[in-house]
Structure formats: structure tokens, C-alpha cells
Design a protein around this motif. Sequence first.
Motif, PDB file in Angstrom:
ATOM      1  N   VAL A   1      -2.385   9.037  -4.566  1.00 58.71           N
ATOM      2  CA  VAL A   1      -3.709   8.492  -4.246  1.00 58.71           C
ATOM      3  C   VAL A   1      -3.630   7.930  -2.831  1.00 58.71           C
ATOM      4  O   VAL A   1      -2.790   7.075  -2.543  1.00 58.71           O
ATOM      5  CB  VAL A   1      -4.140   7.378  -5.222  1.00 58.71           C
ATOM      6  N   ILE A   2      -4.472   8.435  -1.931  1.00 58.84           N
ATOM      7  CA  ILE A   2      -4.473   7.999  -0.532  1.00 58.84           C
ATOM      8  C   ILE A   2      -5.771   7.274  -0.210  1.00 58.84           C
ATOM      9  O   ILE A   2      -6.862   7.767  -0.508  1.00 58.84           O
ATOM     10  CB  ILE A   2      -4.282   9.192   0.426  1.00 58.84           C
ATOM     11  N   LEU A   3      -5.630   6.088   0.388  1.00 58.85           N
ATOM     12  CA  LEU A   3      -6.768   5.309   0.861  1.00 58.85           C
ATOM     13  C   LEU A   3      -6.805   5.409   2.386  1.00 58.85           C
ATOM     14  O   LEU A   3      -5.779   5.230   3.048  1.00 58.85           O
ATOM     15  CB  LEU A   3      -6.637   3.839   0.456  1.00 58.85           C
ATOM     16  N   ASP A   4      -7.966   5.672   2.938  1.00 61.86           N
ATOM     17  CA  ASP A   4      -8.145   5.784   4.385  1.00 61.86           C
ATOM     18  C   ASP A   4      -9.399   4.997   4.756  1.00 61.86           C
ATOM     19  O   ASP A   4     -10.504   5.354   4.342  1.00 61.86           O
ATOM     20  CB  ASP A   4      -8.293   7.262   4.764  1.00 61.86           C
ATOM     21  N   ASN A   5      -9.219   3.899   5.524  1.00 66.28           N
ATOM     22  CA  ASN A   5     -10.391   3.107   5.911  1.00 66.28           C
ATOM     23  C   ASN A   5     -10.741   3.272   7.386  1.00 66.28           C
ATOM     24  O   ASN A   5     -11.445   2.441   7.970  1.00 66.28           O
ATOM     25  CB  ASN A   5     -10.185   1.624   5.578  1.00 66.28           C
ATOM     26  N   GLY A   6     -10.268   4.359   7.993  1.00 63.46           N
ATOM     27  CA  GLY A   6     -10.565   4.624   9.387  1.00 63.46           C
ATOM     28  C   GLY A   6      -9.628   3.942  10.352  1.00 63.46           C
ATOM     29  O   GLY A   6      -9.569   4.294  11.537  1.00 63.46           O
ATOM     30  N   VAL A   7      -8.857   2.980   9.859  1.00 65.81           N
ATOM     31  CA  VAL A   7      -7.876   2.261  10.684  1.00 65.81           C
ATOM     32  C   VAL A   7      -6.460   2.537  10.180  1.00 65.81           C
ATOM     33  O   VAL A   7      -5.547   2.781  10.959  1.00 65.81           O
ATOM     34  CB  VAL A   7      -8.153   0.743  10.668  1.00 65.81           C
ATOM     35  N   LYS A   8      -6.293   2.489   8.868  1.00 65.45           N
ATOM     36  CA  LYS A   8      -4.991   2.715   8.249  1.00 65.45           C
ATOM     37  C   LYS A   8      -5.142   3.626   7.040  1.00 65.45           C
ATOM     38  O   LYS A   8      -6.200   3.666   6.392  1.00 65.45           O
ATOM     39  CB  LYS A   8      -4.366   1.394   7.808  1.00 65.45           C
ATOM     40  N   ARG A   9      -4.066   4.337   6.753  1.00 68.95           N
ATOM     41  CA  ARG A   9      -3.986   5.106   5.519  1.00 68.95           C
ATOM     42  C   ARG A   9      -2.895   4.503   4.651  1.00 68.95           C
ATOM     43  O   ARG A   9      -1.800   4.209   5.138  1.00 68.95           O
ATOM     44  CB  ARG A   9      -3.648   6.573   5.809  1.00 68.95           C
ATOM     45  N   PHE A  10      -3.194   4.330   3.360  1.00 66.23           N
ATOM     46  CA  PHE A  10      -2.190   3.828   2.422  1.00 66.23           C
ATOM     47  C   PHE A  10      -1.994   4.854   1.318  1.00 66.23           C
ATOM     48  O   PHE A  10      -2.958   5.362   0.751  1.00 66.23           O
ATOM     49  CB  PHE A  10      -2.602   2.488   1.808  1.00 66.23           C
TER      50      PHE A  10
END
Length: 475
Positions: A47-56
Motif C-alpha cells: 500500500v503506497i501513500l503519496d501526498n505530493g511531497v512524500k511517498r510512504f
Amino acid sequence: MSKYRLKVGAARKDVTPLPSMFPFKQADLNGDGQYTYARQAIHLRAVILDNGVKRFLFLVSETECGNLHYIKKYAMEKYGITEDYISFSNTHSHSCPLKAVYDPGTTLEEMNREVKMGEFGPESPVQQNEWDYGKYCFEQSIAAIDDAVANLKPARFGHAEGKSYINISRDELLPNGQYAFGTNPERPSDKTLSVLKFVDENGSMIAGIINYAVHSTMGFRVKDKDGNMAAYGDLAGEIANFVEEAYAIRGEETVVAWTIAAGANQTPVHSFFHTYHPDGSWEPDERYNHYLGEYMWKLSAHMAARQGNDALKVFDSISKLKENIRIDVAERYLKLPATKVTNWGLPQLFDDREIDDSKMHNVDVPNQFVYIGLKLIKIGDLPVFCYEGEMMVEIGMRLKEAAPLKNLVIVTCYQPAVDRDLHDRFHGSHYYVDKWGFENHTPSYGRNPVKDAITEEKVTEAMFDMFDEILNPDI
């Protein structure tokens, strides 16, 4: 558009050993047991989270990953996901092959030239099928990351807590005053069921993360009617599959990863079946390298359905979802003095009746240390605390109570980003007992590697320090 507009992508990959990779020996815990086939598919989820600044990246596997060092290097070089923004954890299922050894930078022959030390002495050489399986898990991990990135889409995030009653303390007090693996309804047990929910712009589920304090060991050491053992995603895999299938019936294709919380001394309610006699003697659960057939597998599916339904209720209860999510991370790596418990080893591991408290005591291990990786992730207003190894439920409950932010999610069996080839690392187990467990010689005491049971004290200090770093970045 907000600076922190969230996107989420997810993927699930099959990491079931191929037929050519059997048989597998799970570990010393099996005795002479061998896995000769797979009962159900075993999975790895990304599961990848991307908020435009960082990816987790959350990478959760029901078995080993192959080679975490190279997986993290790949994620950094191709997608710019730095090591501190990756959390790999496994579900701690003993029903899966645990020896997935593979190193793209060497060969099997070169790897076996050096004898490696394990908890109970020198480890056996890596076999070809183990090497092949490690390579397969490595390749599937890479593919899961690729697919999760490709699947990124605008998303909203929410979280909630509920209750699930499928666990119980396994620190059982015997008539002779000694503690053994079993069940104990009077000892602490955390029933909290935490979920993270990610939905698309239409409200359909993209991914979910379930967190609960229980061992995924319902099928552990079970042999079928023919005397064979089956590789199996166990309770964790059954729960994740149940929830994914429930959403599929709703017309939503989703990825649901199950993670273990502070459940080192938490067992499924229907897990141990010891035999007790009127004279005070007892016989350990016959599942220990013996035979219980498909009964335990059926119980596992039953318990999974119970928690699966609990999880669906909690997911459905989430009404507040946010699309602008800040992600903050802090890491620590503790170096703690090592200890060794004498008069405890394989005989006691195979049969609790071999344990003699009067002969067990701790001795210091000079110039050897236990390293514990920690990671604190703040996803919006939700704190997630990753912990290397296994955590006693008592420690976890106290950490959650003390945390500066509420709803702390504790993910254990986490593997940190740092180099694990340390010359002064103690080759012991990873059960970190609290002071009570240390003083009362609970089952995990024999495998506690940290001197004077100071783990909780040091982990608590580190947790507060990490919260300060995240919440007060300018101080």
C-alpha cells in the motif's frame, strides 16, 4: 490544490511456494515437520501513500520478503521512496516457510561458505529450494511495489477503532505455580481492532490496513490425515482474504493487509488444547509436531470470519475521511545490553514440561547487544508505531495509554532500514518481556534477550523522543 493532496495505490501478490520449491522445514519449532504443499495461497500486499511531497510504502507479507535491503534500494532508485518512508512487516505466521534467503549480489555457493549463527547454534546451509523461494518472494515484492505505484489514484483517508474478541493471554499459570504457553483469561488482553481506510473519489475502497494483537498461529504444526504439513497464510491470511472477498461481493476490488499489534503473548482463543490430569500433571497440546488434522484449519477460518465481520463493521463506521494528509516520520535504533537465559533451549522449546524455573537464570553476554528498530509515522492525525520483534501486550497497552496522540496503532514484527550485519549483535530471540514477565518467568522469559528487561523503559523513552521530533519540529 492542497500541498498534501493524497493519492493511494495498492497491490496484492501471490508468494505461495511453487511446487518445485517444496519441501520446506519451517524452523526448529517444527521438530522434524516438513511443509510438502500449500493449503491456500500466501500473499504479500503493498500500500503506497503519496501526498505530493512524500511517498510512504507499507509492505506486509504473510511470509518472508526475500531480501529487504535490495527491495528498499529498488524503491529508492526507481520511485524516490526513502528508507525511512518504508515499513516492511510480516504477519508472524509460523505456518509459512520462514527461510526465504536470497541475495542478488552473491551466489548460493558463496553464501554458504560462511556459517551463520542462529538462536540455537550454527544454522544449516541454505538449500536450493530456499534460495529459489527467496528469489521468488523478492521478485513478487518488486512487482507489488510496481503495481501499487501504477495504481495510484486520488484518495481519502480515515481510521477508527472497534473491538474483536478472538484473542486471549497465553501466559497460563499451572497448578505447580509455573507459567507455560496456554490460555489465561485473567491476564491482560487488548481487544482493540484498529483499521485504516483509503477510498477513491467515488467512495470505493482502494486499500485497508487491519491491526490486532494476536498470533497468527492456528495452523502451526498441524499435520493432515496423511501426516503432511501444509504451508498456509494462517489466521492473518484468512482474515485479509475474508474482508477482501466481502468487498468484492460489494463490487469493490480492494487490498487489505492484516498487521500484528502488541500480541507477543496473545494467542487465538481456540488455539491450545492441553490435557490435564487430576494428579496435577499435564500433556502439552498434541499439535506440537503431532496430528490434529483439518480441525485447526477449520477453527482458523471460523475465527477469521468472526474478526472479518468485526473489521467490516469498523470500516463501515468511518464517515470522516480527509483528502489532504500530511505524513511525518521519525526513526530510532536502540542498542540494549544482551542477556542469556541458561538452562533453556531446544528441549524446553519442544516441551514446556522440560522447563524448570529453579534452574533458569540470566547471565550477561559481554560486548553483545540487542538492536531494536523503531519507526513512528504520523498519517494526518493518526500515529503508527512500528516495532522490531514481538511486543508483550502489557507493554503495548501502556504505550498506547502514554502516547501524546490518541488511537496509537502498534505494528510489530517490523524490519528496520538499517544494516543488520552487526558484529556485536546478539543472536537471541525477540521476545521482549516486561518487568512482571521477567520476574515471574512467563513462557517468553526464556527467550528474552535484553538484560534486566529494560526494553519497555527504553522503548517508551524513544517513543516520546520521536513524538517530540514530529510534533515540535522547530524545537
